[in-house]
Design a protein around this motif. Structure first.
Motif, PDB file in Angstrom:
ATOM      1  N   ILE A  31     -14.168 -22.318 -31.159  1.00  9.60           N
ATOM      2  CA  ILE A  31     -14.624 -23.716 -31.207  1.00  9.60           C
ATOM      3  C   ILE A  31     -14.850 -24.222 -29.784  1.00  9.60           C
ATOM      4  O   ILE A  31     -13.945 -24.174 -28.949  1.00  9.60           O
ATOM      5  CB  ILE A  31     -13.541 -24.581 -31.914  1.00  9.60           C
ATOM      6  CG1 ILE A  31     -13.337 -24.075 -33.350  1.00  9.60           C
ATOM      7  CG2 ILE A  31     -13.911 -26.062 -31.874  1.00  9.60           C
ATOM      8  CD1 ILE A  31     -12.130 -24.677 -34.056  1.00  9.60           C
ATOM      9  N   LYS A  32     -16.052 -24.725 -29.519  1.00  8.55           N
ATOM     10  CA  LYS A  32     -16.330 -25.229 -28.170  1.00  8.55           C
ATOM     11  C   LYS A  32     -16.212 -26.748 -28.158  1.00  8.55           C
ATOM     12  O   LYS A  32     -17.194 -27.469 -28.018  1.00  8.55           O
ATOM     13  CB  LYS A  32     -17.691 -24.739 -27.703  1.00  8.55           C
ATOM     14  CG  LYS A  32     -17.691 -23.223 -27.432  1.00  8.55           C
ATOM     15  CD  LYS A  32     -18.951 -22.762 -26.781  1.00  8.55           C
ATOM     16  CE  LYS A  32     -18.841 -21.299 -26.364  1.00  8.55           C
ATOM     17  NZ  LYS A  32     -20.098 -20.757 -25.877  1.00  8.55           N
ATOM     18  N   GLY A  33     -15.006 -27.193 -28.362  1.00 12.31           N
ATOM     19  CA  GLY A  33     -14.762 -28.629 -28.387  1.00 12.31           C
ATOM     20  C   GLY A  33     -13.271 -28.884 -28.290  1.00 12.31           C
ATOM     21  O   GLY A  33     -12.465 -27.946 -28.225  1.00 12.31           O
ATOM     22  N   ILE A  34     -12.939 -30.173 -28.322  1.00 12.12           N
ATOM     23  CA  ILE A  34     -11.546 -30.616 -28.194  1.00 12.12           C
ATOM     24  C   ILE A  34     -11.169 -31.291 -29.514  1.00 12.12           C
ATOM     25  O   ILE A  34     -12.055 -31.811 -30.208  1.00 12.12           O
ATOM     26  CB  ILE A  34     -11.453 -31.541 -26.970  1.00 12.12           C
ATOM     27  CG1 ILE A  34     -11.367 -30.636 -25.727  1.00 12.12           C
ATOM     28  CG2 ILE A  34     -10.292 -32.520 -27.038  1.00 12.12           C
ATOM     29  CD1 ILE A  34     -11.404 -31.327 -24.424  1.00 12.12           C
ATOM     30  N   ASN A  76      -7.030 -35.415 -28.623  1.00  9.98           N
ATOM     31  CA  ASN A  76      -7.561 -35.139 -27.290  1.00  9.98           C
ATOM     32  C   ASN A  76      -6.852 -33.988 -26.594  1.00  9.98           C
ATOM     33  O   ASN A  76      -6.487 -34.068 -25.415  1.00  9.98           O
ATOM     34  CB  ASN A  76      -7.517 -36.394 -26.408  1.00  9.98           C
ATOM     35  CG  ASN A  76      -8.556 -37.413 -26.845  1.00  9.98           C
ATOM     36  OD1 ASN A  76      -9.532 -37.056 -27.499  1.00  9.98           O
ATOM     37  ND2 ASN A  76      -8.348 -38.662 -26.495  1.00  9.98           N
ATOM     38  N   ILE A  77      -6.645 -32.922 -27.361  1.00  7.13           N
ATOM     39  CA  ILE A  77      -6.071 -31.718 -26.741  1.00  7.13           C
ATOM     40  C   ILE A  77      -6.943 -30.512 -27.087  1.00  7.13           C
ATOM     41  O   ILE A  77      -7.706 -30.534 -28.067  1.00  7.13           O
ATOM     42  CB  ILE A  77      -4.596 -31.444 -27.152  1.00  7.13           C
ATOM     43  CG1 ILE A  77      -4.434 -31.395 -28.677  1.00  7.13           C
ATOM     44  CG2 ILE A  77      -3.659 -32.436 -26.522  1.00  7.13           C
ATOM     45  CD1 ILE A  77      -3.027 -30.992 -29.105  1.00  7.13           C
ATOM     46  N   VAL A 125     -24.414 -28.986 -35.868  1.00  2.00           N
ATOM     47  CA  VAL A 125     -23.536 -29.923 -35.160  1.00  2.00           C
ATOM     48  C   VAL A 125     -23.703 -29.798 -33.647  1.00  2.00           C
ATOM     49  O   VAL A 125     -23.611 -28.694 -33.092  1.00  2.00           O
ATOM     50  CB  VAL A 125     -22.057 -29.679 -35.563  1.00  2.00           C
ATOM     51  CG1 VAL A 125     -21.122 -30.552 -34.746  1.00  2.00           C
ATOM     52  CG2 VAL A 125     -21.878 -29.954 -37.058  1.00  2.00           C
ATOM     53  N   ALA A 126     -23.956 -30.940 -32.983  1.00  2.00           N
ATOM     54  CA  ALA A 126     -23.953 -30.980 -31.517  1.00  2.00           C
ATOM     55  C   ALA A 126     -22.553 -31.417 -31.093  1.00  2.00           C
ATOM     56  O   ALA A 126     -22.206 -32.597 -31.169  1.00  2.00           O
ATOM     57  CB  ALA A 126     -25.009 -31.949 -31.003  1.00  2.00           C
ATOM     58  N   GLU A 127     -21.749 -30.451 -30.686  1.00  2.00           N
ATOM     59  CA  GLU A 127     -20.338 -30.710 -30.350  1.00  2.00           C
ATOM     60  C   GLU A 127     -20.174 -31.721 -29.215  1.00  2.00           C
ATOM     61  O   GLU A 127     -19.186 -32.435 -29.137  1.00  2.00           O
ATOM     62  CB  GLU A 127     -19.662 -29.407 -29.932  1.00  2.00           C
ATOM     63  CG  GLU A 127     -19.188 -28.520 -31.062  1.00  2.00           C
ATOM     64  CD  GLU A 127     -17.774 -28.882 -31.506  1.00  2.00           C
ATOM     65  OE1 GLU A 127     -17.279 -29.953 -31.131  1.00  2.00           O
ATOM     66  OE2 GLU A 127     -17.174 -28.089 -32.245  1.00  2.00           O
ATOM     67  N   GLY A 128     -21.163 -31.753 -28.316  1.00  2.00           N
ATOM     68  CA  GLY A 128     -21.044 -32.600 -27.130  1.00  2.00           C
ATOM     69  C   GLY A 128     -20.924 -34.077 -27.466  1.00  2.00           C
ATOM     70  O   GLY A 128     -20.341 -34.847 -26.698  1.00  2.00           O
ATOM     71  N   TYR A 129     -21.479 -34.476 -28.615  1.00  2.00           N
ATOM     72  CA  TYR A 129     -21.358 -35.877 -29.031  1.00  2.00           C
ATOM     73  C   TYR A 129     -19.878 -36.248 -29.166  1.00  2.00           C
ATOM     74  O   TYR A 129     -19.459 -37.331 -28.771  1.00  2.00           O
ATOM     75  CB  TYR A 129     -22.106 -36.115 -30.351  1.00  2.00           C
ATOM     76  CG  TYR A 129     -21.854 -37.497 -30.917  1.00  2.00           C
ATOM     77  CD1 TYR A 129     -22.418 -38.619 -30.310  1.00  2.00           C
ATOM     78  CD2 TYR A 129     -21.006 -37.678 -32.007  1.00  2.00           C
ATOM     79  CE1 TYR A 129     -22.154 -39.893 -30.792  1.00  2.00           C
ATOM     80  CE2 TYR A 129     -20.740 -38.945 -32.499  1.00  2.00           C
ATOM     81  CZ  TYR A 129     -21.317 -40.047 -31.883  1.00  2.00           C
ATOM     82  OH  TYR A 129     -21.049 -41.313 -32.353  1.00  2.00           O
ATOM     83  N   CYS A 180     -13.884 -37.329 -26.134  1.00  2.00           N
ATOM     84  CA  CYS A 180     -12.562 -36.730 -25.853  1.00  2.00           C
ATOM     85  C   CYS A 180     -12.324 -36.622 -24.350  1.00  2.00           C
ATOM     86  O   CYS A 180     -11.265 -37.012 -23.842  1.00  2.00           O
ATOM     87  CB  CYS A 180     -12.462 -35.338 -26.470  1.00  2.00           C
ATOM     88  SG  CYS A 180     -12.530 -35.311 -28.255  1.00  2.00           S
ATOM     89  N   ILE A 181     -13.320 -36.090 -23.626  1.00  2.00           N
ATOM     90  CA  ILE A 181     -13.128 -35.902 -22.178  1.00  2.00           C
ATOM     91  C   ILE A 181     -13.023 -37.264 -21.478  1.00  2.00           C
ATOM     92  O   ILE A 181     -12.206 -37.451 -20.573  1.00  2.00           O
ATOM     93  CB  ILE A 181     -14.265 -35.068 -21.548  1.00  2.00           C
ATOM     94  CG1 ILE A 181     -14.360 -33.682 -22.201  1.00  2.00           C
ATOM     95  CG2 ILE A 181     -14.094 -34.962 -20.029  1.00  2.00           C
ATOM     96  CD1 ILE A 181     -13.452 -32.615 -21.658  1.00  2.00           C
ATOM     97  N   LYS A 182     -13.839 -38.212 -21.935  1.00  2.00           N
ATOM     98  CA  LYS A 182     -13.779 -39.558 -21.339  1.00  2.00           C
ATOM     99  C   LYS A 182     -12.346 -40.117 -21.485  1.00  2.00           C
ATOM    100  O   LYS A 182     -11.783 -40.676 -20.545  1.00  2.00           O
ATOM    101  CB  LYS A 182     -14.801 -40.450 -22.062  1.00  2.00           C
ATOM    102  CG  LYS A 182     -14.782 -41.890 -21.672  1.00  2.00           C
ATOM    103  CD  LYS A 182     -15.636 -42.164 -20.451  1.00  2.00           C
ATOM    104  CE  LYS A 182     -15.595 -43.644 -20.096  1.00  2.00           C
ATOM    105  NZ  LYS A 182     -15.983 -43.888 -18.721  1.00  2.00           N
TER     106      LYS A 182
END
Ligand SMILES: NC(=O)C1=CN([C@@H]2O[C@H](COP(=O)(O)OP(=O)(O)OC[C@H]3O[C@@H](n4cnc5c(N)ncnc54)[C@H](OP(=O)(O)O)[C@@H]3O)[C@@H](O)[C@H]2O)C=CC1
Ligand SMILES: O=C(CO)COP(=O)(O)O
Length: 331
Positions: free
Chosen positions: A108-111, A116-117, A282-286, A291-293
């Motif tokens: 999974i390329k996301g958080i 937020n972990i 799914v565009a994970e970056g959305y 999460c990163i913010k």
């Protein structure tokens, strides 16, 4: 991890299909969980995934399909989690069996949203999985190219050297080469961040900025990524390795990137919902940008590109003026 272990793939999307193709090249049998029973029935009839990478044909006699996650967890020793991060907790809600003692591989390329972990930390914290029973898959690797057997490189992040090498063996084919690394968390953060920067690249493309500006944007993204990762996950690593710079480049430039496409649509003026619906993937970056913010509220790293994408997607700031403002500070 035993020598003769049962493998389970969890997820029915394009990356799960590409990973299953690789696994089926190296293993006789494996288990595959996907949420929709109708998808499974259609898969069995067609001998390919009806919705994702339909060009990949499978010998379905060698696959045990399940729509109940517990059946896969019960039968398997190695579990590949390949669902988009916003749906991970939803899939796990129906799980009543423990994961302790299983070897968990996150593709999974996301958080994990709300928490937020990193996905690896989520399994350690909530499922009592030990750190040496976790691996993270990274690298510049689009499912579509794996399906076409175009030479690809995957990095396995695993604290346990021996298990990392075993996974590498499981994944190596004539079209996939595997690199083993110990950097689970660096791969986790970079895999999330590169999606955000690919959205930024897409937005600029949608606004009709050219390749010259995109190159400046990606160079600055790389510096921003480096500042963040050095602070949040300090260790010795070479960010020019393919799991980091390579994944940023492929996501920002490949025609297969969903994050880039999502950004293009936002730059062209589509609403978020229309862009998401239009893709069917799914565009994970959305999700990653939020999460990163929020993570960065603690660390306060200067991240103008991340902030710009966040302000367009979550604060409804006008996209053209946000990029104009950003362009004045990039160098
Ligand atoms: N595709 C790629 O090239 C790569 C992807 N990855 C990562 O792999 C992970 C999985 O992505 P990928 O396989 O590409 O996914 P896709 O975008 O191809 O497919 C979307 C998946 O999400 C599921 N889904 C959609 N809506 C929901 C919902 N409301 N609840 C639960 N599940 C839902 C879909 O299930 P359904 O069909 O039932 O709707 C489908 O399995 C992501 O973290 C991605 O970043 C990593 C490397 C490469
Ligand atoms: O991670 C990927 C390539 O390495 C996939 O990126 P996209 O989700 O943008 O398609």
């Amino acid at each position: 991890m035993n020598n003769a272990c049962e493998i389970g793939i969890l997820g029915g999307g394009s990356w799960a299909t590409a990973i299953s193709k690789i696994i089926s090249d190296n293993c006789l049998n494996f288990h595959w969980y996907m949420r929709r029973i109708e998808q499974i029935e259609e898969f069995k009839a067609l001998k390919h995934n009806p919705f994702y990478l339909p060009n990949v044909k499978f010998d379905i006699e060698r696959i045990s399909f399940h729509s109940n996650i517990n059946e896969v967890v019960e039968k398997c020793d190695i579990l590949f989690f390949v669902v988009p991060s916003p749906f991970l907790k939803q899939h796990l809600q129906t799980l009543y069996l423990p994961l302790k003692g299983k070897f968990i591989v996150s593709a999974i390329k996301g958080i994990v949203p709300d928490e937020n972990i990193l996905v690896s930390d989520f399994f350690i914290k909530n499922y009592d999985v030990s750190v040496d029973s976790i691996a993270m898959l990274g690298g510049p690797c689009h499912a579509e190219e794996v399906s076409l057997e175009r030479l690809s490189y995957i990095t396995v992040g695993c604290d346990n050297e021996e298990y990392g090498q075993r996974l590498a063996k499981l994944f190596t084919t004539n079209y996939v080469k595997v690199i083993v690394s110990k950097d689970i968390s660096g791969i986790g953060y970079v895999s999330t961040l590169k999606n955000v920067y690919a959205i930024a690249a897409g937005i600029c493309q949608g606004l009709k900025y050219g390749d010259n500006f995109r190159a400046v944007l990606i160079s600055n993204s790389m510096m921003e990524l480096e500042h963040f990762v050095k602070i949040v996950s300090p260790m010795s690593r070479n960010l020019y390795d393919s799991a980091y710079l390579g994944d940023l480049l492929v996501t920002a430039y490949s025609r297969f990137s969903r994050n880039q496409l999502f950004g293009i649509m936002i730059g062209k003026g589509y609403s978020i919902v229309a862009a998401q619906m239009g893709m069917g993937m799914v565009a994970e970056g959305y999700f990653g940008v939020k999460c990163i913010k929020e993570i960065n509220n603690t660390y306060r790293v200067d991240m103008p590109i991340l902030d710009a994408v966040y302000s367009v997607l979550y604060e409804k700031k006008p996209v053209r003026s946000v990029v104009q403002k950003l362009s004045r500070i990039l160098g």
